[in-house]
Design a protein around this motif. Structure first.
Motif, mmCIF file in Angstrom:
data_model
loop_
_atom_site.group_PDB
_atom_site.id
_atom_site.type_symbol
_atom_site.label_atom_id
_atom_site.label_comp_id
_atom_site.label_asym_id
_atom_site.label_seq_id
_atom_site.Cartn_x
_atom_site.Cartn_y
_atom_site.Cartn_z
ATOM 1 N N SER A 1 10.677 -3.478 3.086
ATOM 2 C CA SER A 1 9.490 -2.873 4.478
ATOM 3 C C SER A 1 9.750 -1.492 4.226
ATOM 4 C CB SER A 1 10.246 -3.492 5.597
ATOM 5 O OG SER A 1 11.763 -3.076 5.481
ATOM 6 N N LYS B 1 6.749 -0.753 1.097
ATOM 7 C CA LYS B 1 5.339 -0.901 1.578
ATOM 8 C C LYS B 1 5.067 0.379 2.669
ATOM 9 C CE LYS B 1 5.480 -5.686 1.293
ATOM 10 N NZ LYS B 1 6.546 -6.591 2.503
ATOM 11 N N ALA B 2 5.812 0.579 4.176
ATOM 12 C CA ALA B 2 5.796 2.181 4.517
ATOM 13 C C ALA B 2 4.843 3.169 4.328
ATOM 14 C CB ALA B 2 6.630 1.727 5.710
ATOM 15 N N GLN C 1 2.921 3.761 2.093
ATOM 16 C CA GLN C 1 1.426 2.750 1.670
ATOM 17 C C GLN C 1 0.480 3.564 2.967
ATOM 18 O OE1 GLN C 1 1.488 -0.837 -0.463
ATOM 19 N NE2 GLN C 1 3.159 0.112 -2.004
ATOM 20 N N LYS C 2 1.252 3.359 3.648
ATOM 21 C CA LYS C 2 0.177 3.587 5.535
ATOM 22 C C LYS C 2 0.010 4.833 4.704
ATOM 23 C CE LYS C 2 3.254 1.660 8.836
ATOM 24 N NZ LYS C 2 3.952 2.402 10.457
ATOM 25 N N GLU C 3 -1.522 5.455 5.744
ATOM 26 C CA GLU C 3 -2.660 6.221 6.077
ATOM 27 C C GLU C 3 -1.944 7.129 7.282
ATOM 28 O OE1 GLU C 3 -6.885 6.680 7.891
ATOM 29 O OE2 GLU C 3 -6.534 4.295 7.076
ATOM 30 N N PHE D 1 7.534 7.730 8.213
ATOM 31 C CA PHE D 1 7.221 5.925 8.059
ATOM 32 C C PHE D 1 8.397 5.536 7.575
ATOM 33 C CE2 PHE D 1 2.514 7.344 6.946
ATOM 34 C CZ PHE D 1 2.030 7.535 8.625
#
Ligand SMILES: Cc1ncc(COP(=O)(O)O)c(C=O)c1O
Length: 362
Positions: free
Chosen positions: A15, A18-19, A21-23, A245
């Motif tokens: 998790s 993946k976070a 990769q947030k803008e 994030f």
């Protein structure tokens, strides 16, 4: 995937990965404020406090420094209770800011001796604060922080109790308010399995009263300014947004697992690893009653070169472990089991240790 068994950076939760990769967002807007508030809220039960929690952009050592420079005057008497390399480091930080530090040092692989601590406290009634590690990562032990705090509160009612929980918070219970602790520090790359770059500290109301008039030099870690920004869920300088994030996502994962289950899993991983090491006929550095749930040291067998063993593990078995520090250099190797770790990871590590050792002995 590499079996990364060091005491941080630890393997990220998926998790958290993946976070990342947030803008990107501005740190002066509502999305950031929401993120900041959410992380602080989710950290609260792990610290066991209703007091202020600050998110600092630094490694854990920055948090240790923040807990020194904000509460003291130069020449203040500080008692350092160390049982290894990180305890020694904290004393050195206090000395770098001209504190008058009384150092006690227990042997690595043992915990802080509370009888000796009592005597040192008795002999130094004017101490402004006491320093201790929850987990001393170099000796792989867990100090009894509840008992230590009870002792310090009784012996030195006016001293601040400051705890470095960098390598164990998130993996073992901490009841900062209930145990009467004034300052706690942890780091995002440890049992949180989040990216490195954040020190998270909590400060009691008692400690906060000292901040305004403390005369030690400080700038980057000045909690007067940090507190003002924290009130609106911001930081005075650019925060490690990406790490936040990741940390928020990791905290969501830990929340879903449940705090008690997270702590229980760490105890099981520790016990599984210790049992496996003993089954191989190898010696553990410390006994079960003081063993940290996050990291274990085993004694390098006679005739084996610790560096060569580490290198073989890395190059052939894709398993990264830590060596011994200071007086334990070459004598032990350390295997971390903190954060995003499964029973399969421990099995894999034990198999790699066994096979590589066999190879070295041939
Ligand atoms: C107990 C303890 N204190 C302090 C530190 C230093 O943390 P950092 O490397 O994040 O500055 C570590 C790192 O391993 C640690 O385990």
């Amino acid at each position: 995937m590499t079996n990364l068994r060091i005491a941080g950076p630890t393997p990220l939760y998926s998790s958290s990965y993946k976070a990342l990769q947030k803008e990107m967002i501005t740190h002066r807007g509502s999305a950031y404020e929401k993120l900041h508030a959410s992380v602080v809220k989710k950290l609260r039960p792990f610290f066991g406090t209703e007091s202020d929690i600050y998110l600092l952009t630094s490694s854990g050592t920055g948090g240790m420094e923040a807990l020194i420079v904000n509460f003291h005057n130069p020449t203040d008497l500080i008692l350092s209770f160390s049982c290894g390399g990180f305890g020694d480091r904290w004393a050195s930080i206090a000395e770098a800011y001209d504190a008058d530090v009384v150092r006690t040092r227990d042997r690595m692989g043992t915990t802080v001796d509370l009888d000796n601590a009592r005597q040192v406290m008795e002999a130094n009634p004017s101490a402004a604060s006491v320093l201790i590690q929850y987990c001393e990562t170099s000796g792989t032990v867990l100090n009894d922080i509840k008992e230590f705090s009870r002792l310090a509160r009784t012996m030195l009612p006016n001293a601040l109790i400051l705890v470095d929980a960098i390598s164990v918070l998130g993996a073992a219970p901490m009841k900062m308010d209930e145990w009467g602790i004034d300052g706690v520090v942890t780091g995002s790359q440890k049992a949180w399995s989040a990216p490195s770059g954040l020190a998270m500290i909590a400060v009691s109301a008692r400690a906060k009263l000292k901040i305004e008039n403390a005369r030690m030099s400080r700038f980057y870690f000045d909690l007067r300014l940090i507190d003002r920004y924290a009130k609106r869920n911001q930081t005075p300088t650019t925060p490690a947004v990406g790490s936040l994030f990741g940390l928020e996502a990791a905290l969501n994962t830990m929340e879903r697992e449940g705090l008690k289950n997270v702590f229980q899993r760490h105890l099981q991983l520790r016990d599984q690893f210790r049992a496996g090491v003993e089954k191989m006929g190898l010696k553990l550095l410390c006994p079960a009653d003081v063993a940290s749930p996050t990291i274990t040291a085993l004694v390098v067998p006679e005739g084996i070169d610790a560096k060569a063993w580490s290198q073989l593990l890395r190059e052939k078995y894709d398993t990264i472990i830590s060596g011994g520090k200071k007086e334990l250099e070459g004598k032990v190797i350390r295997v971390a089991h903190m954060g995003n770790v499964t029973s399969e990871d421990i099995d894999l590590t034990l198999k790699a240790l066994e096979a590589s050792l066999k190879e070295l002995k041939e």
